[in-house]
Scaffold this active site. Structure first.
Site, PDB file in Angstrom:
ATOM      1  N   SER A 332     -44.125 -13.340 -53.053  1.00 40.77           N
ATOM      2  CA  SER A 332     -44.893 -13.847 -51.921  1.00 40.77           C
ATOM      3  C   SER A 332     -46.152 -14.535 -52.425  1.00 40.77           C
ATOM      4  O   SER A 332     -46.844 -14.011 -53.301  1.00 40.77           O
ATOM      5  CB  SER A 332     -45.260 -12.682 -50.985  1.00 40.77           C
ATOM      6  OG  SER A 332     -46.059 -13.139 -49.916  1.00 40.77           O
ATOM      7  N   GLU A 333     -46.477 -15.690 -51.831  1.00 39.22           N
ATOM      8  CA  GLU A 333     -47.592 -16.501 -52.324  1.00 39.22           C
ATOM      9  C   GLU A 333     -48.939 -15.788 -52.283  1.00 39.22           C
ATOM     10  O   GLU A 333     -49.845 -16.127 -53.039  1.00 39.22           O
ATOM     11  CB  GLU A 333     -47.732 -17.788 -51.489  1.00 39.22           C
ATOM     12  CG  GLU A 333     -46.549 -18.714 -51.506  1.00 39.22           C
ATOM     13  CD  GLU A 333     -45.692 -18.552 -50.268  1.00 39.22           C
ATOM     14  OE1 GLU A 333     -45.681 -19.459 -49.418  1.00 39.22           O
ATOM     15  OE2 GLU A 333     -45.041 -17.485 -50.151  1.00 39.22           O
ATOM     16  N   ASN A 334     -49.077 -14.814 -51.373  1.00 39.27           N
ATOM     17  CA  ASN A 334     -50.379 -14.147 -51.246  1.00 39.27           C
ATOM     18  C   ASN A 334     -50.540 -12.989 -52.228  1.00 39.27           C
ATOM     19  O   ASN A 334     -51.428 -12.151 -52.064  1.00 39.27           O
ATOM     20  CB  ASN A 334     -50.608 -13.674 -49.810  1.00 39.27           C
ATOM     21  CG  ASN A 334     -49.522 -12.738 -49.303  1.00 39.27           C
ATOM     22  OD1 ASN A 334     -48.345 -13.005 -49.468  1.00 39.27           O
ATOM     23  ND2 ASN A 334     -49.904 -11.654 -48.670  1.00 39.27           N
TER      24      ASN A 334
END
Length: 506
Positions: A332-334
């Site tokens: 996940s990008e976060n």
């Protein structure tokens, strides 16, 4: 009788003060309130604000700034700007922000309206590029080259930064320098250097040492290390030594002041667990047979051991249709590697969300880090597969999925996710035609591009195409009851038909 004289050397006061730890003046960066922490702030400066959605947002500091109406004209760097009445959305309402540097507008209608009406300047920036701009600035690096956004309006300078009140463009973005390394084109991005940073952490001590919890890091670490003055908002303030040295994520050397958070954490999209059968039943019962077909076929793209990044919408549902025994690691990008499914009721956590701002869990063996680290592994090709939606796909793999005419939602992380198609397979899941019946697979995209020649496979409710950046489209599968001629009637771009044409799974 001989006497011995005891000689005493007097140490000057300034030297005596540091001669032992007991005499040393204590370092104490703790402030009693957010109001005290920001008392020396000045307007017309650049403010970096951590957070992703509602996760890791320094709301106590934001609220204190909201109440200082004398502080105006901020350029604010943040992934998004909260929502009306929440987080940075309040500073938009009080008109204390004159310019946003952000990757995403999202559902914040007030943000979008202020931008379109000319009340706010906006520098839309790919999410990974923004994270790296902050991280590079923190390291004293003035600029860097990235593959993200090459060949898009971000690179060519065709994004409006500010509108006039009549809707005409007042200020347009500037073209960016490009350069080729090892046969691949890159865009030069100048780093960000902040005057102030508001960051949220889990624990902090009086020396300014901080640690994050779960996915709370996101942009906070890079921003906290960047600014001249970093103001930290902590869930807990602890004694020096309570945070183990190896668990200090933001070191005291970067931190100016620390306050205890006074605001309750919020969740933007509270989402609960459904077992796989319930999820499959929900998809089947939603009167979207075509979507179910796309999702089932997309699940076949996963192979055992893959690291996968999934876009919101149909891609996020595909793991429920994995074949038994196949294990994939969701990125996940976060800042999550090993993202799990939705939580059970009562086990949701505001510090743990996915890119769609939904509550999630962690899978066994998961790890957590900042957004700058997350996008570093993405751009470096450490992710095997990314699956996302599209508005249009060109016949050689050009992708358009971030902007419709007259609508501005933002770029998000997609430009970074498709920046290394040589190492990361890019699969698009989408309806074959739009709501008006117009083809979405075109000779050439008419909407602004997310990436050039990056898509390697397209999955729709009618067909599956392989995409070559030099040879174009090849039809490899059709849905049951659908012919190649049926597909051709709804596809603008020409395509070849595989000699081994197969039928998609029902």
């Amino acid at each position: 009788m001989r006497h011995t004289r005891l000689l005493v050397t007097r140490i000057p006061h300034s030297r005596r003060e540091f001669s032992s730890s007991s005499a040393r003046r204590a370092i104490n960066k703790i402030c009693d309130s957010a109001q005290e922490a920001i008392k020396d702030m000045k307007g017309s400066t650049t403010l970096l604000v951590g957070g992703f959605g509602f996760s890791g947002v320094p709301n106590s500091l934001i609220n204190a700034l909201r109440d200082r109406k004398d502080l105006q004209d901020f350029t604010v760097v943040s992934n998004n700007a909260g929502m009306p009445g929440v987080g940075l959305g309040q500073l938009l309402e009080t008109r204390q922000i004159s310019k946003m540097i952000a990757s995403f507008i999202g559902e914040n209608k007030a943000f979008e309206k202020m931008y379109i009406s000319g009340d706010l300047a906006l520098e839309l920036t790919p999410q990974g590029t923004m994270a790296e701009k902050c991280a590079a600035g923190a390291a004293g690096v003035p600029a860097f080259y990235t593959p993200a956004a090459y060949g898009t309006i971000v690179q060519t300078g065709e994004l409006p930064v500010r509108y006039n009140s009549d809707g005409t463009v007042a200020v347009m973005s500037k073209p960016k320098e490009t350069r080729e390394f090892n046969g691949k084109a890159y865009v030069m991005e100048e780093s960000i250097f902040g005057d102030y940073a508001f960051v949220k952490v889990h624990k902090a001590d009086r020396m300014g040492n901080c640690t994050f919890r779960l996915a709370q890091n996101n942009f906070n670490e890079a921003m906290g290390k960047n600014a001249k003055v970093t103001l930290v908002e902590a869930d807990e303030i602890v004694e020096v030594g309570e945070i183990k040295p190896e668990n200090v994520h933001l070191q005291g050397v970067y931190v100016t002041k620390v306050i205890r958070s006074t605001e309750e954490k919020k969740i933007e999209k509270l989402t609960f667990k459904k077992n796989k059968e319930d999820l499959k039943d929900a998809v089947a019962a939603s009167n979207t047979t075509s979507r179910e077909r796309i999702i089932k076929r997309a699940a076949q793209e996963f192979t055992d051991g893959m690291v996968v990044n999934l876009g919101i919408g149909m891609p996020l549902i595909t793991p429920a249709f994995l074949e038994p025994g196949i294990e994939v690691v969701l990125q996940s990008e976060n800042g999550i590697l090993g993202m799990g499914g939705y939580p059970e009721p009562g086990k949701e956590d505001p510090d743990l969300i996915n890119p769609g701002k939904e509550t999630v869990t962690l899978a066994p063996g998961a790890s957590l880090f900042g957004s700058h680290e997350s996008f570093g592994m993405i751009r470096a090709g450490r992710v095997d597969l990314t699956m996302l939606g599209a508005l249009q796909v060109g016949m050689y793999g050009d992708l358009a999925n971030f902007m419709l005419p007259g609508k501005v939602k933002g770029i998000g992380g997609a430009m970074d996710l498709v920046a290394n198609p040589e190492k990361t397979k890019v699969v698009v899941t989408m309806d074959h035609v739009d709501k008006k019946g117009n083809p979405k697979i075109l000779k050439q995209c008419t909407f602004p591009l997310t990436g050039q020649k990056c898509v390697s496979r397209i999955i729709t409710e009618l067909a599956v195409f392989d995409v070559s950046p030099t040879e174009g489209l090849t039809l490899i599968e059709v849905a049951d009851g659908v012919s190649a001629e049926d597909v051709k009637a709804k596809t603008e771009a020409p395509f070849k038909v595989s000699e081994d044409l197969k039928t998609m799974p029902a």
